[in-house]
Design a protein around this motif. Structure first.
Motif, PDB file in Angstrom:
ATOM      1  N   GLN A 116       0.801  -1.238   0.000  1.00 18.06           N
ATOM      2  CA  GLN A 116       0.000   0.000   0.000  1.00 18.06           C
ATOM      3  C   GLN A 116       0.831   1.284   0.000  1.00 18.06           C
ATOM      4  OE1 GLN A 116       0.157  -2.159   2.384  1.00 18.06           O
ATOM      5  NE2 GLN A 116       0.071  -1.234   4.402  1.00 18.06           N
ATOM      6  N   ASP A 117       2.144   1.170   0.218  1.00 23.94           N
ATOM      7  CA  ASP A 117       2.994   2.367   0.117  1.00 23.94           C
ATOM      8  C   ASP A 117       3.338   2.688  -1.337  1.00 23.94           C
ATOM      9  OD1 ASP A 117       3.144   2.842   2.857  1.00 23.94           O
ATOM     10  OD2 ASP A 117       4.676   1.293   3.070  1.00 23.94           O
ATOM     11  N   ALA A 118       2.943   1.787  -2.243  1.00 22.91           N
ATOM     12  CA  ALA A 118       3.287   1.980  -3.655  1.00 22.91           C
ATOM     13  C   ALA A 118       2.033   2.121  -4.519  1.00 22.91           C
ATOM     14  CB  ALA A 118       4.115   0.792  -4.145  1.00 22.91           C
ATOM     15  N   LEU A 119       2.111   3.012  -5.496  1.00 23.05           N
ATOM     16  CA  LEU A 119       1.051   3.131  -6.494  1.00 23.05           C
ATOM     17  C   LEU A 119       1.668   2.703  -7.823  1.00 23.05           C
ATOM     18  CD1 LEU A 119      -1.799   4.191  -7.390  1.00 23.05           C
ATOM     19  CD2 LEU A 119      -0.693   6.393  -7.832  1.00 23.05           C
ATOM     20  N   ALA A 120       1.119   1.633  -8.410  1.00 23.38           N
ATOM     21  CA  ALA A 120       1.692   1.098  -9.646  1.00 23.38           C
ATOM     22  C   ALA A 120       0.798   1.463 -10.830  1.00 23.38           C
ATOM     23  CB  ALA A 120       1.858  -0.415  -9.536  1.00 23.38           C
ATOM     24  N   ILE A 121       1.337   2.253 -11.731  1.00 18.23           N
ATOM     25  CA  ILE A 121       0.566   2.765 -12.872  1.00 18.23           C
ATOM     26  C   ILE A 121       1.118   2.180 -14.175  1.00 18.23           C
ATOM     27  CG2 ILE A 121      -0.104   4.856 -14.145  1.00 18.23           C
ATOM     28  CD1 ILE A 121       0.244   6.402 -11.478  1.00 18.23           C
ATOM     29  N   PHE A 122       0.220   1.604 -14.957  1.00 20.66           N
ATOM     30  CA  PHE A 122       0.610   1.062 -16.262  1.00 20.66           C
ATOM     31  C   PHE A 122       0.233   2.069 -17.335  1.00 20.66           C
ATOM     32  CE2 PHE A 122       0.018  -1.268 -20.196  1.00 20.66           C
ATOM     33  CZ  PHE A 122       1.047  -2.200 -20.190  1.00 20.66           C
ATOM     34  N   VAL A 123       1.192   2.509 -18.114  1.00 15.26           N
ATOM     35  CA  VAL A 123       0.911   3.473 -19.188  1.00 15.26           C
ATOM     36  C   VAL A 123       0.622   2.701 -20.475  1.00 15.26           C
ATOM     37  CG1 VAL A 123       1.760   5.453 -20.498  1.00 15.26           C
ATOM     38  CG2 VAL A 123       2.428   5.169 -18.101  1.00 15.26           C
ATOM     39  N   GLN A 124      -0.617   2.877 -20.975  1.00 17.67           N
ATOM     40  CA  GLN A 124      -1.037   2.106 -22.144  1.00 17.67           C
ATOM     41  C   GLN A 124      -0.957   2.951 -23.425  1.00 17.67           C
ATOM     42  OE1 GLN A 124      -5.185   0.723 -22.379  1.00 17.67           O
ATOM     43  NE2 GLN A 124      -4.275  -1.293 -22.545  1.00 17.67           N
ATOM     44  N   PRO A 125      -0.183   2.477 -24.394  1.00 18.76           N
ATOM     45  CA  PRO A 125      -0.118   3.211 -25.667  1.00 18.76           C
ATOM     46  C   PRO A 125      -1.385   2.932 -26.484  1.00 18.76           C
ATOM     47  CG  PRO A 125       1.168   1.208 -25.806  1.00 18.76           C
ATOM     48  CD  PRO A 125       0.617   1.245 -24.405  1.00 18.76           C
ATOM     49  N   PRO A 126      -1.688   3.764 -27.486  1.00 19.25           N
ATOM     50  CA  PRO A 126      -2.907   3.559 -28.280  1.00 19.25           C
ATOM     51  C   PRO A 126      -2.954   2.176 -28.928  1.00 19.25           C
ATOM     52  CG  PRO A 126      -1.882   5.653 -28.847  1.00 19.25           C
ATOM     53  CD  PRO A 126      -0.952   4.967 -27.911  1.00 19.25           C
ATOM     54  N   SER A 127      -1.838   1.694 -29.419  1.00 25.52           N
ATOM     55  CA  SER A 127      -1.802   0.370 -30.067  1.00 25.52           C
ATOM     56  C   SER A 127      -0.353  -0.075 -30.203  1.00 25.52           C
ATOM     57  CB  SER A 127      -2.422   0.435 -31.462  1.00 25.52           C
ATOM     58  OG  SER A 127      -1.600   1.255 -32.277  1.00 25.52           O
ATOM     59  N   LEU A 128      -0.206  -1.345 -30.518  1.00 30.70           N
ATOM     60  CA  LEU A 128       1.147  -1.879 -30.720  1.00 30.70           C
ATOM     61  C   LEU A 128       1.796  -1.206 -31.934  1.00 30.70           C
ATOM     62  CD1 LEU A 128       3.173  -3.963 -29.671  1.00 30.70           C
ATOM     63  CD2 LEU A 128       2.185  -5.617 -31.255  1.00 30.70           C
ATOM     64  N   GLU A 129       0.962  -0.893 -32.936  1.00 33.14           N
ATOM     65  CA  GLU A 129       1.487  -0.257 -34.162  1.00 33.14           C
ATOM     66  C   GLU A 129       2.085   1.120 -33.846  1.00 33.14           C
ATOM     67  OE1 GLU A 129      -1.299  -2.167 -34.145  1.00 33.14           O
ATOM     68  OE2 GLU A 129      -0.034  -3.644 -35.193  1.00 33.14           O
ATOM     69  N   VAL A 130       1.344   1.899 -33.043  1.00 33.06           N
ATOM     70  CA  VAL A 130       1.832   3.237 -32.679  1.00 33.06           C
ATOM     71  C   VAL A 130       3.145   3.114 -31.893  1.00 33.06           C
ATOM     72  CG1 VAL A 130       1.330   5.288 -31.276  1.00 33.06           C
ATOM     73  CG2 VAL A 130      -0.457   4.308 -32.701  1.00 33.06           C
ATOM     74  N   LEU A 131       3.163   2.140 -31.005  1.00 35.48           N
ATOM     75  CA  LEU A 131       4.360   1.905 -30.196  1.00 35.48           C
ATOM     76  C   LEU A 131       5.567   1.600 -31.092  1.00 35.48           C
ATOM     77  CD1 LEU A 131       4.734   1.680 -27.104  1.00 35.48           C
ATOM     78  CD2 LEU A 131       4.727  -0.772 -27.402  1.00 35.48           C
ATOM     79  N   LYS A 132       5.331   0.747 -32.076  1.00 32.65           N
ATOM     80  CA  LYS A 132       6.414   0.374 -32.996  1.00 32.65           C
ATOM     81  C   LYS A 132       6.906   1.604 -33.764  1.00 32.65           C
ATOM     82  CE  LYS A 132       5.470  -4.489 -33.822  1.00 32.65           C
ATOM     83  NZ  LYS A 132       5.042  -5.507 -34.779  1.00 32.65           N
ATOM     84  N   GLU A 133       5.955   2.435 -34.200  1.00 30.93           N
ATOM     85  CA  GLU A 133       6.348   3.654 -34.928  1.00 30.93           C
ATOM     86  C   GLU A 133       7.212   4.550 -34.047  1.00 30.93           C
ATOM     87  OE1 GLU A 133       2.878   5.713 -36.349  1.00 30.93           O
ATOM     88  OE2 GLU A 133       2.276   3.926 -37.463  1.00 30.93           O
ATOM     89  N   ARG A 134       6.778   4.712 -32.777  1.00 36.20           N
ATOM     90  CA  ARG A 134       7.530   5.592 -31.867  1.00 36.20           C
ATOM     91  C   ARG A 134       8.934   5.059 -31.637  1.00 36.20           C
ATOM     92  NH1 ARG A 134       3.267   6.650 -26.983  1.00 36.20           N
ATOM     93  NH2 ARG A 134       1.707   7.768 -28.169  1.00 36.20           N
ATOM     94  N   LEU A 135       9.026   3.746 -31.436  1.00 41.72           N
ATOM     95  CA  LEU A 135      10.342   3.154 -31.170  1.00 41.72           C
ATOM     96  C   LEU A 135      11.252   3.291 -32.382  1.00 41.72           C
ATOM     97  CD1 LEU A 135       9.472  -0.090 -29.156  1.00 41.72           C
ATOM     98  CD2 LEU A 135      10.736   1.888 -28.349  1.00 41.72           C
ATOM     99  N   SER A 136      10.715   3.051 -33.578  1.00 44.58           N
ATOM    100  CA  SER A 136      11.528   3.159 -34.795  1.00 44.58           C
ATOM    101  C   SER A 136      11.949   4.599 -35.014  1.00 44.58           C
ATOM    102  CB  SER A 136      10.746   2.705 -36.031  1.00 44.58           C
ATOM    103  OG  SER A 136      10.133   1.477 -35.789  1.00 44.58           O
ATOM    104  N   GLY A 137      11.041   5.547 -34.706  1.00 51.37           N
ATOM    105  CA  GLY A 137      11.284   6.975 -34.930  1.00 51.37           C
ATOM    106  C   GLY A 137      12.413   7.535 -34.096  1.00 51.37           C
TER     107      GLY A 137
END
Ligand code: 5GP
Length: 189
Positions: A116-137
């Motif tokens: 309870q001392d930790a707040l765990a937040i998962f950041v979700q990208p719009p899609s795997l395709e967008v993620l791939k574009e960002r990484l390649s860019g």
């Protein structure tokens, strides 16, 4: 030793968590970034002891043997990343809360440890395709390294529901505003 809180931002690489974490650090003076240790080479304008503690594999493995890490991960083949216990203590002793930019498995490990001392937040990208574009860019990784990042990203997207909160990063401004609200409420508690 004093004990503050832990705010964990996890996501596949390229989902935008680093930008959100940087935004929060500007907004909340009571937060301090947990500088991870890594065996990877520094990229672009990264600064040692600010972005990461860039250390050799030998040094990293010695620290593992001496149990200096609260969590560590071979995030990519042959490349290690980890959170040093001394880093969390340094920040708490300075009367601040720790904010992490860390991979999914590392984030869940910290959540299990600090509960309870930790707040765990998962950041979700719009899609795997967008993620791939960002990484390649980014243009900072070789084709081989990019493939490795894509494979890991796909796997990590499946862990979202194990986190306290899923923060959608479809629009950066909205995501930053939501992150502010979440973190503000959590550190007030
Ligand atoms: P990058 O090489 O892009 O800086 O980071 C690769 C991945 O390792 C990212 O998902 C980043 O959040 C994660 N990472 C950074 N520091 C740590 C750490 O201390 N522990 C773990 N488990 N992952 C980390």
């Amino acid at each position: 030793m004093k004990q503050g809180k832990l705010i964990i931002f996890s996501a596949p690489s390229g989902a935008g968590k680093t930008t959100i974490v940087k935004h929060l650090l500007k907004k909340f003076p009571s937060l301090c970034f947990s500088i991870s240790a890594t065996t990877r080479e520094s990229r672009g304008d990264e600064v040692n002891e600010k972005d990461y503690y860039f250390i050799s594999k030998e040094d990293f493995l010695h620290r593992v043997a001496r149990q200096e890490f609260v969590e560590f991960e071979e995030v990519y083949n042959g490349t290690f990343y980890g959170t040093l216990r001394s880093e969390i203590e340094r920040i708490w002793n300075d009367d601040k809360h720790v904010i992490f930019d860390i991979d999914v498995e590392g984030g869940l490990r910290l959540k299990r440890k600090y509960e309870q001392d930790a707040l765990a937040i998962f950041v979700q990208p719009p899609s795997l395709e967008v993620l791939k574009e960002r990484l390649s860019g980014r243009g900072t990784d070789s084709q081989e390294k990019l493939q490795e990042r894509f494979i890991k990203a796909e796997k990590e997207l499946g862990y979202a529901d194990k986190f306290d909160v899923i923060l959608k990063n479809f629009d950066l401004e909205t995501a930053c505003a939501e992150a502010e609200k979440l973190v503000g409420d959590f550190i007030k508690r």
